[in-house]
Design a protein around this motif. Sequence first.
Motif, PDB file in Angstrom:
ATOM      1  N   PHE A  72       0.872  -1.186  -0.089  1.00 45.38           N
ATOM      2  CA  PHE A  72      -0.042  -0.050  -0.023  1.00 45.38           C
ATOM      3  C   PHE A  72       1.035   1.330   0.039  1.00 45.38           C
ATOM      4  N   ASP A  73       1.877   1.233   0.763  1.00 41.41           N
ATOM      5  CA  ASP A  73       2.777   2.554   0.803  1.00 41.41           C
ATOM      6  C   ASP A  73       3.515   2.608  -0.315  1.00 41.41           C
ATOM      7  N   ARG A  74       4.027   1.612  -0.735  1.00 38.37           N
ATOM      8  CA  ARG A  74       4.694   1.647  -2.093  1.00 38.37           C
ATOM      9  C   ARG A  74       3.918   2.052  -3.188  1.00 38.37           C
ATOM     10  N   LEU A  75       2.773   1.635  -3.429  1.00 36.87           N
ATOM     11  CA  LEU A  75       1.734   2.012  -4.297  1.00 36.87           C
ATOM     12  C   LEU A  75       1.484   3.621  -4.248  1.00 36.87           C
ATOM     13  N   VAL A  76       0.967   3.993  -3.048  1.00 40.23           N
ATOM     14  CA  VAL A  76       0.613   5.431  -3.037  1.00 40.23           C
ATOM     15  C   VAL A  76       1.818   6.362  -3.366  1.00 40.23           C
ATOM     16  N   LYS A  77       2.922   5.892  -3.026  1.00 43.84           N
ATOM     17  CA  LYS A  77       4.341   6.687  -3.468  1.00 43.84           C
ATOM     18  C   LYS A  77       4.215   6.811  -5.057  1.00 43.84           C
ATOM     19  N   GLN A  78       4.213   5.566  -5.440  1.00 43.58           N
ATOM     20  CA  GLN A  78       4.512   5.472  -6.770  1.00 43.58           C
ATOM     21  C   GLN A  78       3.215   6.238  -7.766  1.00 43.58           C
ATOM     22  N   LEU A  79       2.240   5.985  -7.214  1.00 44.07           N
ATOM     23  CA  LEU A  79       0.989   6.623  -7.761  1.00 44.07           C
ATOM     24  C   LEU A  79       0.840   8.112  -7.647  1.00 44.07           C
ATOM     25  N   SER A  80       1.554   8.736  -6.523  1.00 46.15           N
ATOM     26  CA  SER A  80       1.391   9.962  -6.437  1.00 46.15           C
ATOM     27  C   SER A  80       2.491  10.676  -7.266  1.00 46.15           C
ATOM     28  N   GLU A  81       3.519  10.067  -7.327  1.00 44.31           N
ATOM     29  CA  GLU A  81       4.661  10.474  -8.329  1.00 44.31           C
ATOM     30  C   GLU A  81       4.062  10.555  -9.648  1.00 44.31           C
ATOM     31  N   ARG A  82       3.514   9.467 -10.100  1.00 46.32           N
ATOM     32  CA  ARG A  82       2.844   9.322 -11.535  1.00 46.32           C
ATOM     33  C   ARG A  82       1.980  10.557 -11.872  1.00 46.32           C
ATOM     34  N   GLU A  83       1.420  10.741 -10.665  1.00 48.38           N
ATOM     35  CA  GLU A  83       0.311  11.629 -11.023  1.00 48.38           C
ATOM     36  C   GLU A  83       0.498  13.384 -10.852  1.00 48.38           C
ATOM     37  N   GLY A  84       1.700  13.472 -10.385  1.00 49.01           N
ATOM     38  CA  GLY A  84       2.384  14.789 -10.014  1.00 49.01           C
ATOM     39  C   GLY A  84       1.757  15.447  -8.724  1.00 49.01           C
ATOM     40  N   VAL A  85       1.415  14.518  -7.750  1.00 48.01           N
ATOM     41  CA  VAL A  85       1.146  15.095  -6.436  1.00 48.01           C
ATOM     42  C   VAL A  85       2.149  15.276  -5.475  1.00 48.01           C
ATOM     43  N   THR A  86       2.490  16.743  -5.495  1.00 48.19           N
ATOM     44  CA  THR A  86       3.744  16.971  -4.767  1.00 48.19           C
ATOM     45  C   THR A  86       3.363  17.762  -3.500  1.00 48.19           C
ATOM     46  N   GLU A  87       4.502  17.864  -2.721  1.00 50.52           N
ATOM     47  CA  GLU A  87       4.231  19.014  -1.669  1.00 50.52           C
ATOM     48  C   GLU A  87       4.038  20.443  -2.115  1.00 50.52           C
ATOM     49  N   GLN A  88       4.623  20.607  -3.373  1.00 49.41           N
ATOM     50  CA  GLN A  88       4.376  22.005  -3.947  1.00 49.41           C
ATOM     51  C   GLN A  88       2.790  22.247  -4.203  1.00 49.41           C
ATOM     52  N   LEU A  89       2.212  21.144  -4.980  1.00 47.62           N
ATOM     53  CA  LEU A  89       0.838  21.247  -5.119  1.00 47.62           C
ATOM     54  C   LEU A  89      -0.018  21.173  -3.680  1.00 47.62           C
ATOM     55  N   LYS A  90       0.467  20.696  -2.635  1.00 50.08           N
ATOM     56  CA  LYS A  90      -0.143  20.697  -1.228  1.00 50.08           C
ATOM     57  C   LYS A  90      -0.019  22.085  -0.813  1.00 50.08           C
ATOM     58  N   ALA A  91       1.006  23.037  -1.102  1.00 52.41           N
ATOM     59  CA  ALA A  91       1.153  24.246  -0.556  1.00 52.41           C
ATOM     60  C   ALA A  91       0.314  25.174  -1.479  1.00 52.41           C
ATOM     61  N   GLU A  92       0.369  24.938  -2.667  1.00 61.40           N
ATOM     62  CA  GLU A  92      -0.677  25.858  -3.378  1.00 61.40           C
ATOM     63  C   GLU A  92      -2.176  25.559  -3.520  1.00 61.40           C
ATOM     64  N   ASN A  93      -2.552  24.310  -3.585  1.00 61.09           N
ATOM     65  CA  ASN A  93      -3.942  24.066  -3.549  1.00 61.09           C
ATOM     66  C   ASN A  93      -4.192  22.890  -2.653  1.00 61.09           C
ATOM     67  N   GLN A  94      -4.565  22.984  -1.359  1.00 63.06           N
ATOM     68  CA  GLN A  94      -4.716  21.874  -0.548  1.00 63.06           C
ATOM     69  C   GLN A  94      -6.038  20.939  -0.780  1.00 63.06           C
ATOM     70  N   MET A  95      -6.929  21.585  -1.214  1.00 62.58           N
ATOM     71  CA  MET A  95      -8.402  20.930  -1.782  1.00 62.58           C
ATOM     72  C   MET A  95      -7.756  20.057  -2.696  1.00 62.58           C
ATOM     73  N   LEU A  96      -7.265  20.399  -3.765  1.00 61.81           N
ATOM     74  CA  LEU A  96      -7.114  19.594  -4.984  1.00 61.81           C
ATOM     75  C   LEU A  96      -6.012  18.423  -4.625  1.00 61.81           C
ATOM     76  N   TRP A  97      -5.032  18.910  -3.542  1.00 61.81           N
ATOM     77  CA  TRP A  97      -4.000  17.805  -3.142  1.00 61.81           C
ATOM     78  C   TRP A  97      -4.864  16.790  -2.304  1.00 61.81           C
ATOM     79  N   VAL A  98      -5.873  17.141  -1.609  1.00 64.30           N
ATOM     80  CA  VAL A  98      -6.479  16.293  -0.656  1.00 64.30           C
ATOM     81  C   VAL A  98      -7.387  15.053  -1.657  1.00 64.30           C
ATOM     82  N   LYS A  99      -8.072  15.876  -2.786  1.00 63.77           N
ATOM     83  CA  LYS A  99      -8.961  15.129  -3.486  1.00 63.77           C
ATOM     84  C   LYS A  99      -7.952  14.108  -4.255  1.00 63.77           C
ATOM     85  N   LYS A 100      -6.851  14.477  -4.777  1.00 63.47           N
ATOM     86  CA  LYS A 100      -6.069  13.342  -5.479  1.00 63.47           C
ATOM     87  C   LYS A 100      -5.289  12.465  -4.620  1.00 63.47           C
TER      88      LYS A 100
END
Length: 119
Positions: A72-100
């Motif tokens: 599960f941890d490995r998949l979450v990491k891989q999928l978030s990298e593939r989808e471009g879900v980064t800490e920068q996105l979290k800082a810029e648009n928290q709601m979108l980050w949470v949704k993704k």
Amino acid sequence: MTNTNITYTQQGDYLLPDLTLPEQPKVTIGIWGKRHLRYLEKYHPIRYTNLLTSCKLTEYLAEIDEQAENMFDRLVKQLSEREGVTEQLKAENQMLWVKKMNSIRNSAEDIVNHELIYS
């Protein structure tokens, strides 16, 4: 000939042996192991009974739980990298980050369930 010292309990007209399983190690089984346990009890009762009576059930469930958590941890990491879900996105648009991240976690959970827990 060995003396086994088996004790019996009277149940109506029958004497039934007092059988107990040896102590098993105290291991905390997480959500993945508990899900797999329910699956075994419902869909694979013979396998469940064999693991239980051979005193291997706890060890087996702990191993499944650990494998599932790692997957599960490995998949979450891989999928978030593939989808471009980064800490920068979290800082810029928290709601979108949470949704993704919720979507990614749900996808990872579905994969783990399909590949490991319910198979």
